[in-house]
Design an enzyme around this catalytic site. Structure first.
Site, PDB file in Angstrom:
ATOM      1  N   HIS A 238      -1.957  -8.998  -3.431  1.00  0.00           N
ATOM      2  CA  HIS A 238      -1.776  -8.792  -4.885  1.00  0.00           C
ATOM      3  C   HIS A 238      -0.510  -9.696  -5.253  1.00  0.00           C
ATOM      4  O   HIS A 238       0.297  -9.941  -4.499  1.00  0.00           O
ATOM      5  CB  HIS A 238      -1.279  -7.330  -4.839  1.00  0.00           C
ATOM      6  CG  HIS A 238      -2.571  -6.492  -4.919  1.00  0.00           C
ATOM      7  ND1 HIS A 238      -2.480  -5.063  -5.200  1.00  0.00           N
ATOM      8  CD2 HIS A 238      -3.751  -6.779  -4.664  1.00  0.00           C
ATOM      9  CE1 HIS A 238      -3.842  -4.677  -5.125  1.00  0.00           C
ATOM     10  NE2 HIS A 238      -4.553  -5.472  -5.006  1.00  0.00           N
TER      11      HIS A 238
ATOM     12  N   TYR B 218       1.986   1.931 -11.469  1.00  0.00           N
ATOM     13  CA  TYR B 218       3.108   2.996 -11.138  1.00  0.00           C
ATOM     14  C   TYR B 218       3.423   3.612 -12.734  1.00  0.00           C
ATOM     15  O   TYR B 218       3.720   2.786 -13.532  1.00  0.00           O
ATOM     16  CB  TYR B 218       4.336   2.366 -10.791  1.00  0.00           C
ATOM     17  CG  TYR B 218       4.190   2.054  -9.211  1.00  0.00           C
ATOM     18  CD1 TYR B 218       3.764   0.661  -8.835  1.00  0.00           C
ATOM     19  CD2 TYR B 218       4.886   2.701  -8.276  1.00  0.00           C
ATOM     20  CE1 TYR B 218       3.695   0.169  -7.808  1.00  0.00           C
ATOM     21  CE2 TYR B 218       4.735   2.253  -6.947  1.00  0.00           C
ATOM     22  CZ  TYR B 218       4.159   1.056  -6.782  1.00  0.00           C
ATOM     23  OH  TYR B 218       4.146   0.480  -5.385  1.00  0.00           O
TER      24      TYR B 218
ATOM     25  N   TYR C  33      10.635  -5.641  -4.094  1.00  0.00           N
ATOM     26  CA  TYR C  33       9.369  -4.937  -3.858  1.00  0.00           C
ATOM     27  C   TYR C  33       8.362  -5.947  -2.779  1.00  0.00           C
ATOM     28  O   TYR C  33       7.628  -5.580  -1.929  1.00  0.00           O
ATOM     29  CB  TYR C  33       8.245  -4.692  -5.260  1.00  0.00           C
ATOM     30  CG  TYR C  33       7.131  -4.116  -5.055  1.00  0.00           C
ATOM     31  CD1 TYR C  33       5.902  -4.590  -4.838  1.00  0.00           C
ATOM     32  CD2 TYR C  33       7.160  -2.903  -5.516  1.00  0.00           C
ATOM     33  CE1 TYR C  33       4.696  -3.819  -4.496  1.00  0.00           C
ATOM     34  CE2 TYR C  33       5.902  -1.975  -5.308  1.00  0.00           C
ATOM     35  CZ  TYR C  33       4.878  -2.542  -5.198  1.00  0.00           C
ATOM     36  OH  TYR C  33       3.665  -1.643  -4.892  1.00  0.00           O
TER      37      TYR C  33
ATOM     38  N   PRO D 219       7.877   6.955  -0.422  1.00  0.00           N
ATOM     39  CA  PRO D 219       7.067   6.152  -0.557  1.00  0.00           C
ATOM     40  C   PRO D 219       6.573   5.256  -1.650  1.00  0.00           C
ATOM     41  O   PRO D 219       6.021   4.202  -1.846  1.00  0.00           O
ATOM     42  CB  PRO D 219       5.360   6.891  -0.059  1.00  0.00           C
ATOM     43  CG  PRO D 219       5.975   8.291  -0.849  1.00  0.00           C
ATOM     44  CD  PRO D 219       7.345   8.511  -0.313  1.00  0.00           C
TER      45      PRO D 219
ATOM     46  N   LYS E  63       8.128   1.078   1.577  1.00  0.00           N
ATOM     47  CA  LYS E  63       8.895   0.320   2.517  1.00  0.00           C
ATOM     48  C   LYS E  63       8.858   0.802   3.831  1.00  0.00           C
ATOM     49  O   LYS E  63       9.281   0.102   4.878  1.00  0.00           O
ATOM     50  CB  LYS E  63      10.300   0.191   1.914  1.00  0.00           C
ATOM     51  CG  LYS E  63      10.529  -0.600   0.733  1.00  0.00           C
ATOM     52  CD  LYS E  63      10.261  -2.067   1.067  1.00  0.00           C
ATOM     53  CE  LYS E  63      10.196  -2.830  -0.195  1.00  0.00           C
ATOM     54  NZ  LYS E  63       9.591  -3.974  -0.312  1.00  0.00           N
TER      55      LYS E  63
HETATM   56  C1  PHB Z   1      -0.351   3.629  -0.853  1.00  0.00           C
HETATM   57  O1  PHB Z   1      -0.938   4.444  -0.227  1.00  0.00           O
HETATM   58  O2  PHB Z   1      -1.417   2.509  -0.936  1.00  0.00           O
HETATM   59  C2  PHB Z   1       0.826   3.357  -1.502  1.00  0.00           C
HETATM   60  C3  PHB Z   1       1.594   4.100  -1.335  1.00  0.00           C
HETATM   61  C4  PHB Z   1       2.772   4.003  -2.129  1.00  0.00           C
HETATM   62  C5  PHB Z   1       3.214   2.687  -2.727  1.00  0.00           C
HETATM   63  C6  PHB Z   1       2.395   1.725  -2.675  1.00  0.00           C
HETATM   64  C7  PHB Z   1       0.935   2.098  -2.043  1.00  0.00           C
HETATM   65  O3  PHB Z   1       4.530   2.494  -3.392  1.00  0.00           O
END
Ligand code: PHB
Ligand code: APR
Length: 389
Positions: A72, A200, A384, A292, A296
């Site tokens: 990505h 998001y 990020y 989450p 990270k």
């Molecule tokens: C995911 O579970 O794919 C996931 C969770 C939190 C994030 C990004 C991806 O910020």
């Protein structure tokens, strides 16, 4: 039994540390209280920074990742009914890889098995001892029989609820914590992702995230009250709520289907300092937890064990203790930057029940600044995709 490094925990931190030490010729044993099947049954996030991918390549555990992982270049932020793309690659030259943590764990397990390294699963009553001396040891019970491992070092990779940090006298630890007043309700479905990149969403009803595991398997989250129970959320209620919280295009194009996993997780920021206690070192969730939102957790476990494996290599190859003496400060410097970023993303995107309309308008102002300023979006992007190790 004797080894150089006794690793407690066979999650991503313990397994990756074990493979890095093997690559450096440092003998190690992993002790895990669960079965391999139980460990692989955990559903966790799946977003890898380039530094994490490089470490998996270094230990020859990135083959499937390169075949199945999704690269990505950007993410999308949805607010006020519109979606805005942040082109992270354009400003950082870096990408992130979408590849489930379960797959990372399986690849590391297979690499360890192929190398013929010792992993003791279903190890009960694992306990570190004498780590304030030059002769630390770890005891455990396997099939009712007590065992002891003499070692030079202990690596506590046993997660937030592990025994390593719990074995340190409270007076030797300083902890920092923020518990968020909401949780994430997550769903896994065999449906195509609604968008090729992650979305998001900041919405007055609460945060939502559209992510994925592959082009055929989607992962979605909605912010929910801490006292919600997953039984209160039928699939239909979840899909209806999710589609209220994303932009109209996403709501119209979303393919819904039965959940194959559905669970609620609380959110917290947590750091325990220091990360070294004599001859015992903490790495990964054993030392720190992030919400989450910034994805990270796994990537911090990777940078911790990168530093720790280098420190052990210096000790044995160069007869230098500089690395082990500097490990805690070096790891914490990167940990706190990721803790800050995860807190910032969480604070900007979630509805905080007690913070009222002013805070909500400040969030929208920050999001509008982010999507209209090269400097602001570059700052988000460099955090990020992952700050340098
Ligand atoms: C995911 O579970 O794919 C996931 C969770 C939190 C994030 C990004 C991806 O910020
Ligand atoms: N004895 C032996 N093993 C233990 C003990 C114990 N007393 N306590 C916990 N463990 C094991 C757990 O069963 C687990 O397999 O330690 C392992 C810790 O793994 P994780 O919790 O996954 O932590 P870590 O390896 O640091 O990985 C961090 O996992 O929780 C996610 O979001 C987090 O993505 C991040 C990643």
């Amino acid at each position: 039994m004797r080894t150089k490094v006794a690793i407690i925990g066979a999650g991503p931190a313990g397994l990756l540390l074990g493979q890095l030490l093997h690559a450096y010729g440092v003998d190690n044993v992993i002790l895990e209280r669960q079965t391999p099947e139980y460990v692989l049954g955990r559903i966790r996030a799946g977003l890898l920074e380039e530094g994490t991918v490089a470490l998996l390549e270094k230990v020859a555990a990135a083959g499937r990742l390169h075949q199945e992982g999704l690269i990505h270049h950007g993410i999308e932020l949805a607010f006020d009914g519109a979606r805005h793309r942040i082109d992270m690659h354009a400003t950082t030259g870096k990408t992130v890889t979408i590849y489930g943590q379960t797959e990372v764990t399986l690849d590391l397990m297979n690499a360890r098995k192929a190398a013929g390294l010792t992993s003791i699963y279903s190890a009960a009553e694992v306990k570190p001892h004498d780590f304030d001396t030059d002769h630390p040891r770890v005891t455990y019970v396997k099939d009712g029989v007590a065992h002891e491992i003499q070692c030079d070092f202990i690596a506590g990779c046993d997660g937030f609820h592990g025994v390593s940090r719990a074995s340190v006298p409270a007076s030797a630890l300083k902890t920092y914590e923020r518990v968020y007043p909401f949780g994430w309700l997550g769903i896994l479905s065999e449906t195509p992702p609604v968008s090729p990149e992650l979305i998001y969403s900041n919405h007055e009803r609460g945060f939502a995230l559209c992510t994925m595991r592959s082009t055929k398997r989607s992962r979605y989250y909605v912010q929910c009250p801490l006292d919600d129970h997953v039984d209160q959320w039928s699939d239909q209620r979840f899909w209806d709520e999710l589609r209220r919280r994303v932009d109209q295009k996403a709501a119209d194009e979303m393919v819904i289907g039965p959940s194959i996993e559905k669970s609620i997780a609380p959110l917290r920021s947590f750091v325990a300092e220091p990360m070294r206690f004599g001859r015992m070192f903490l790495a990964g969730d054993a030392s720190h937890i992030v919400p989450p939102t910034g994805a990270k957790g796994l990537n911090l476990a990777a940078s911790d064990v990168h530093y720790l494996s280098q420190a052990f290599r210096e000790f044995y190859d160069d007869k230098s203790s500089a690395g082990i003496d500097g490990y805690s400060a070096r790891a914490l410097a990167r940990v706190w930057k990721a803790v800050r970023f995860s807190w910032w993303m969480t604070s900007m995107l979630h509805r905080f029940p007690d913070e009222g309309d002013f805070a909500a308008r400040i969030q929208i102002a920050e999001l509008n600044y982010l999507v209209s300023s090269q400097a602001a979006s570059t700052s988000l992007s460099e955090n990020y995709v992952g700050l340098p190790f």
